[in-house]
Structure formats: C-alpha cells, structure tokens
Enzyme design. Structure first.
Site, mmCIF file in Angstrom:
data_model
loop_
_atom_site.group_PDB
_atom_site.id
_atom_site.type_symbol
_atom_site.label_atom_id
_atom_site.label_comp_id
_atom_site.label_asym_id
_atom_site.label_seq_id
_atom_site.Cartn_x
_atom_site.Cartn_y
_atom_site.Cartn_z
ATOM 1 N N THR A 45 0.842 -1.191 0.000
ATOM 2 C CA THR A 45 0.000 0.000 0.000
ATOM 3 C C THR A 45 0.882 1.248 0.000
ATOM 4 O O THR A 45 2.114 1.165 0.035
ATOM 5 C CB THR A 45 -0.899 0.050 1.250
ATOM 6 O OG1 THR A 45 -0.097 0.416 2.396
ATOM 7 C CG2 THR A 45 -1.558 -1.286 1.520
ATOM 8 N N LYS A 69 6.866 3.567 0.923
ATOM 9 C CA LYS A 69 7.955 4.459 1.311
ATOM 10 C C LYS A 69 7.657 5.282 2.554
ATOM 11 O O LYS A 69 8.542 5.957 3.082
ATOM 12 C CB LYS A 69 8.276 5.411 0.145
ATOM 13 C CG LYS A 69 8.859 4.734 -1.067
ATOM 14 C CD LYS A 69 9.140 5.715 -2.180
ATOM 15 C CE LYS A 69 7.901 6.069 -2.944
ATOM 16 N NZ LYS A 69 7.375 4.971 -3.764
ATOM 17 N N ASP A 168 7.409 12.157 -4.334
ATOM 18 C CA ASP A 168 7.833 10.758 -4.386
ATOM 19 C C ASP A 168 9.356 10.654 -4.492
ATOM 20 O O ASP A 168 9.987 9.864 -3.790
ATOM 21 C CB ASP A 168 7.162 10.053 -5.561
ATOM 22 C CG ASP A 168 7.478 8.573 -5.606
ATOM 23 O OD1 ASP A 168 7.164 7.864 -4.626
ATOM 24 O OD2 ASP A 168 8.048 8.109 -6.610
ATOM 25 N N LYS A 172 12.424 9.291 -1.798
ATOM 26 C CA LYS A 172 13.476 8.345 -2.176
ATOM 27 C C LYS A 172 14.863 8.869 -1.813
ATOM 28 O O LYS A 172 15.697 8.132 -1.276
ATOM 29 C CB LYS A 172 13.388 8.041 -3.670
ATOM 30 C CG LYS A 172 12.139 7.251 -4.047
ATOM 31 C CD LYS A 172 12.010 7.081 -5.548
ATOM 32 C CE LYS A 172 10.756 6.302 -5.903
ATOM 33 N NZ LYS A 172 10.577 6.130 -7.365
#
Length: 308
Positions: A45, A69, A168, A172
């Site tokens: 998810t 993440k 996003d 990272k």
C-alpha cells in the site's frame, strides 16, 4: 484471512466478496494464534497508517517486507524506532523497492558501506513515471496527455501530484540520505516541482486533472527553449555535500542522463572506491510488475534465509 492460501485465478473475486474487514490488530492476533514458522507481513500500500504499525507488527513476531515508502521517509524518530524494534525482536525489515522498484539500489548502497567504502555523492533519475512522462513531452506529447497515459499504465502514484510535484522522488532521496547516516526530515529536502510555478495544482484530484491541460503550453515552452540549446529536461534527485535536493535539470544531449527515459531509472554512486568513474545502476523502474518482482525477491530472501 485465508490460512489455506488463495488461488491466484480467483483472489480478486474472493476479496470483493469478503465481508470481513482488515485491521493490523486482527492480523497480529491471527499471526499470534497461528504461529506460522516464517511470519512475513507484506505491505504494497501507500498508507501512512499501515507504515506506522510496523513496530507493533515486529514486536508481535512478524518480519516486514514493504514497497511503502512512508515508513522510511516518515519522521526520524519512527525511522529509528523501526530499526531498534527489528533488532530487539530479531525481525527483518526489507524495503529494496522503496527507491528503485526492482533495481538493487538499497542493497548496493548497504554493501558499499558495510565493506568500508565512503559514498560522497548519489545522483540520478529515481522516478520511472517522470522518466516516462518527460520522454513523451520531449517527443511533443502535451504534459496533460503524458500524465494521463502514465496513469493508465499504472506508472504513477495513486495521486500523480506525488510524482509531478517531486514528493515521491524527495522521499526516495531522503531514504538514501538516511542510509548514508544523515539525520533530516522530508521538509528539509530542497524540492522543485515539475509543474510550472504559475499552475495551481491544489484541490481534489478530479479537479486537478481537469485543469492540467492549462499547464501544457507553459511546460512545452520550457521543453522547446532547452531543445534549442541542445538540452533535454530530466527530473534528478541527489545527495551530496551541497545537501539533498530534487528538481528538473536541463542536461546536454551528450550527458548520460539524457538517454534515460521511457520509464527507466538510473542512479550513480560516487565513492572512494568508485571514483572518478561512479558505480551506475540503470534499468526499468516504472509499473507494478518490476516493483512486484522486487517485493517477491525480498520475500524469497526471508523464506530462503536461516531462521532467526
């Protein structure tokens, strides 16, 4: 719950027909009652609530494999608690897909560090969806249509603004920075959106998508201006001496990142050992298939490894 397993050809219909709800507490209770030999919780998810439940799951005896993440890019104290809980309860916490989908980014970085190398700089294209979108706009496809195509193919996050605004990619590079020992929060990542500054990206998702064509001309002007200079736009994330940052970068056609498009990811590690030529990882990084393969690889690593 399905202790007997779920047939792959009927899982979706069975899930839709199920009347029982799911909570982390019910799952923990089920695992405690069943006492499976190799209990693994797999999270595919993007839920922050599920990510916050990892320490409790580990304390209940479960290993955690995640493509989500939110745990590793959440608050620093949660990041630390995850590792402390995993060590205390001898549980594994695997998250290879957090940065490069199916590419071996996390494992490579950890191996560099555990073998005594010093990493000075990490830089590259870390979004398969933005790689895909920018490749289309470079070919003359309007931004809004490129985003729609990426969504149809399942390349973007559930809300494509997480990709387009850089959130996003920021998550990272934050994860990479923390692996390198830096202590910082998501809001400390210098972030520049792919969307034009003049465009209003706020509001409910349907309204945002309906307005997105208004950004087409503004974005195409930027693409065309850099094309005249012999450059292409790439969305780049970096961790280096100057800080942690993500944003659009115009790169010359002869630059290695200029060829990275169509859903590819590429990441370079400049270190004591890999210098002046960096270690480079490059490959396809968009879509569910490569991410699923990376999650499965983490699961198999747990299944095939020694029992704790």
């Amino acid at each position: 719950m399905a202790p007997e397993g779920v047939a792959l050809d009927g899982w979706k219909a069975r899930l839709e027909a199920s009347e029982s709800g799911f909570t982390l507490d019910t799952f923990r209770a089920w695992a405690k009652a069943r006492r499976p030999g190799r209990p693994i919780f797999v999270d595919c998810t993007s839920s922050e609530d599920v990510a916050l439940g990892y320490p409790a799951l580990m304390a209940s005896g479960l290993h955690v494999v995640t493509a989500n993440k939110k745990a590793n890019s959440g608050r620093q104290e949660h990041w630390r608690a995850l590792r402390e809980t995993a060590a205390r309860h001898q549980r594994k916490f695997l998250y290879e897909t957090n940065v490069g989908a199916g590419l071996p980014v996390i494992d490579t970085l950890k191996n560099l560090l555990r073998t005594g190398d010093t990493v000075h700089r990490v830089e590259g294209i870390l979004s398969g969806s933005l790689s895909f979108i920018l490749g289309l706009t470079e070919a003359g496809v309007p931004l809004s249509k490129a985003v729609g195509t990426a969504m149809e193919k399942g390349f973007t996050e559930p809300d494509p603004r997480d990709d387009l605004e850089g959130t996003d990619v920021a998550r990272k590079v934050l994860i990479l920075a923390r692996e390198l020992g830096r202590t910082l929060e998501l809001e400390e990542v210098a972030l520049a959106s792919l969307l034009p500054e003049e465009f209003d990206a706020k509001g409910p998702l349907p309204e945002f998508l309906a307005r997105l064509p208004q950004a087409d001309e503004l974005f195409q002007r930027r693409v065309d201006a850099h094309r005249k200079e012999g450059k292409v736009l790439r969305y780049v994330g970096s961790v280096g001496p100057e800080g942690v940052r993500v944003g659009l970068v115009p790169v010359p056609l002869e630059h290695p990142l200029a060829a990275v498009k169509g859903g590819e990811n590429a990441l370079s590690f400049l270190s004591e050992r890999y210098s002046p030529t960096p270690l480079v990882i490059r490959g396809y990084g968009a879509g569910a298939a490569v991410t699923a393969a990376g999650v499965l690889a983490d699961v198999l690593r747990l299944v095939e490894g020694p029992l704790p």
